[in-house]
Scaffold this motif. Structure first.
Motif, mmCIF file in Angstrom:
data_model
loop_
_atom_site.group_PDB
_atom_site.id
_atom_site.type_symbol
_atom_site.label_atom_id
_atom_site.label_comp_id
_atom_site.label_asym_id
_atom_site.label_seq_id
_atom_site.Cartn_x
_atom_site.Cartn_y
_atom_site.Cartn_z
ATOM 1 N N PRO A 64 109.705 81.095 93.565
ATOM 2 C CA PRO A 64 108.602 80.491 94.332
ATOM 3 C C PRO A 64 107.360 80.235 93.479
ATOM 4 C CG PRO A 64 109.531 82.360 95.508
ATOM 5 C CD PRO A 64 110.148 82.353 94.148
ATOM 6 N N PHE A 65 107.088 81.139 92.525
ATOM 7 C CA PHE A 65 105.937 80.946 91.653
ATOM 8 C C PHE A 65 106.117 79.714 90.776
ATOM 9 C CE2 PHE A 65 104.306 81.803 87.297
ATOM 10 C CZ PHE A 65 102.973 81.519 87.556
ATOM 11 N N ALA A 66 107.258 79.596 90.127
ATOM 12 C CA ALA A 66 107.503 78.446 89.254
ATOM 13 C C ALA A 66 107.451 77.151 90.063
ATOM 14 C CB ALA A 66 108.847 78.594 88.549
ATOM 15 N N ALA A 67 108.040 77.167 91.241
ATOM 16 C CA ALA A 67 107.986 75.983 92.104
ATOM 17 C C ALA A 67 106.548 75.654 92.478
ATOM 18 C CB ALA A 67 108.829 76.212 93.356
ATOM 19 N N GLY A 68 105.755 76.666 92.769
ATOM 20 C CA GLY A 68 104.355 76.430 93.121
ATOM 21 C C GLY A 68 103.570 75.788 91.998
ATOM 22 N N VAL A 69 103.799 76.242 90.772
ATOM 23 C CA VAL A 69 103.110 75.645 89.621
ATOM 24 C C VAL A 69 103.525 74.184 89.460
ATOM 25 C CG1 VAL A 69 102.897 75.702 87.092
ATOM 26 C CG2 VAL A 69 102.708 77.817 88.404
ATOM 27 N N VAL A 70 104.816 73.919 89.511
ATOM 28 C CA VAL A 70 105.312 72.560 89.316
ATOM 29 C C VAL A 70 104.847 71.642 90.446
ATOM 30 C CG1 VAL A 70 107.402 71.129 89.208
ATOM 31 C CG2 VAL A 70 107.270 73.258 87.912
ATOM 32 N N LEU A 71 104.978 72.096 91.688
ATOM 33 C CA LEU A 71 104.550 71.265 92.820
ATOM 34 C C LEU A 71 103.057 70.972 92.773
ATOM 35 C CD1 LEU A 71 106.650 72.855 95.709
ATOM 36 C CD2 LEU A 71 107.005 70.617 94.627
ATOM 37 N N SER A 72 102.272 71.958 92.417
ATOM 38 C CA SER A 72 100.821 71.749 92.323
ATOM 39 C C SER A 72 100.481 70.715 91.266
ATOM 40 C CB SER A 72 100.115 73.064 91.993
ATOM 41 O OG SER A 72 100.250 73.968 93.044
ATOM 42 N N ALA A 83 95.935 76.933 86.792
ATOM 43 C CA ALA A 83 95.946 77.952 85.731
ATOM 44 C C ALA A 83 95.347 79.261 86.219
ATOM 45 C CB ALA A 83 95.195 77.438 84.507
ATOM 46 N N MET A 84 94.261 79.197 86.973
ATOM 47 C CA MET A 84 93.629 80.414 87.477
ATOM 48 C C MET A 84 94.589 81.183 88.390
ATOM 49 S SD MET A 84 90.401 80.868 90.071
ATOM 50 C CE MET A 84 91.379 80.130 91.357
ATOM 51 N N LEU A 85 95.253 80.464 89.279
ATOM 52 C CA LEU A 85 96.209 81.116 90.185
ATOM 53 C C LEU A 85 97.421 81.645 89.422
ATOM 54 C CD1 LEU A 85 95.953 78.669 93.191
ATOM 55 C CD2 LEU A 85 95.369 81.111 93.225
ATOM 56 N N ALA A 86 97.842 80.933 88.395
ATOM 57 C CA ALA A 86 98.984 81.390 87.598
ATOM 58 C C ALA A 86 98.636 82.657 86.822
ATOM 59 C CB ALA A 86 99.432 80.280 86.642
ATOM 60 N N VAL A 87 97.463 82.705 86.228
ATOM 61 C CA VAL A 87 97.037 83.906 85.497
ATOM 62 C C VAL A 87 96.910 85.083 86.464
ATOM 63 C CG1 VAL A 87 95.119 84.947 84.226
ATOM 64 C CG2 VAL A 87 95.952 82.679 83.583
ATOM 65 N N VAL A 119 101.010 82.421 95.242
ATOM 66 C CA VAL A 119 102.098 81.455 95.430
ATOM 67 C C VAL A 119 101.817 80.576 96.645
ATOM 68 C CG1 VAL A 119 104.559 81.211 95.983
ATOM 69 C CG2 VAL A 119 103.813 82.878 94.268
ATOM 70 N N VAL A 120 101.401 81.189 97.732
ATOM 71 C CA VAL A 120 101.081 80.422 98.943
ATOM 72 C C VAL A 120 99.949 79.442 98.657
ATOM 73 C CG1 VAL A 120 100.149 80.605 101.291
ATOM 74 C CG2 VAL A 120 101.977 82.160 100.537
ATOM 75 N N ALA A 121 98.939 79.888 97.927
ATOM 76 C CA ALA A 121 97.816 79.015 97.595
ATOM 77 C C ALA A 121 98.276 77.833 96.739
ATOM 78 C CB ALA A 121 96.728 79.798 96.880
ATOM 79 N N LEU A 122 99.144 78.077 95.764
ATOM 80 C CA LEU A 122 99.641 76.978 94.925
ATOM 81 C C LEU A 122 100.383 75.950 95.759
ATOM 82 C CD1 LEU A 122 100.924 79.032 91.864
ATOM 83 C CD2 LEU A 122 99.220 77.206 91.752
#
Length: 131
Positions: A64-72, A83-87, A119-122
């Motif tokens: 879900p995290f990787a998907a959130g980064v890519v979708l965002s 980047a802030m949410l990923a860190v 993840v939800v935020a992304l």
């Protein structure tokens, strides 16, 4: 922060489960590489069990995290926000694993919920960007 930072975080999050399983395997004698899952199942050492559970949880959290980064990124969310949410996610997942191994349940749960919030935020920001 740049999008590159977020991508490095995805790599770190992808490798994190293997740190916890290495700790689990190092926590008891006579690791059996011919039957690793059976060996884990037969172990009763509390730290080993907690490290292995941290490993499983980190695997579950990665997709879900990787998907959130890519979708965002695809939706055009600001790169510094991604980047802030990923860190924050990676820091919280590190804290989650440490708290899991150390048997600090309240901190583990807090870190888990906060990382899920990232993840939800992304994903929510991606959805809102294209709405």
């Amino acid at each position: 922060m740049t999008l590159s930072t977020a991508y490095w975080c995805v790599l770190i999050a992808a490798l994190l489960p293997y740190c916890w399983v290495a700790l689990a395997k190092a926590s008891a004698p006579r690791y059996d590489n011919r039957d690793p899952r059976g060996w884990i199942a037969r172990q009763a050492h509390p730290r080993l069990r907690r490290a292995y559970n941290a490993h499983l949880n980190a695997l579950e959290a990665f997709a879900p995290f990787a998907a959130g980064v890519v979708l965002s990124q695809l939706a055009g969310v600001a790169h510094d926000r991604i980047a802030m949410l990923a860190v924050a996610f990676v820091a919280l997942r590190l804290l989650h694993g440490v708290a899991y191994v150390a048997d600090v349940a309240w901190l583990r749960s807090l870190a888990w919920f906060a990382a899920l919030g990232c993840v939800v935020a992304l994903i929510a920001q991606a959805a809102l960007s294209i709405a």
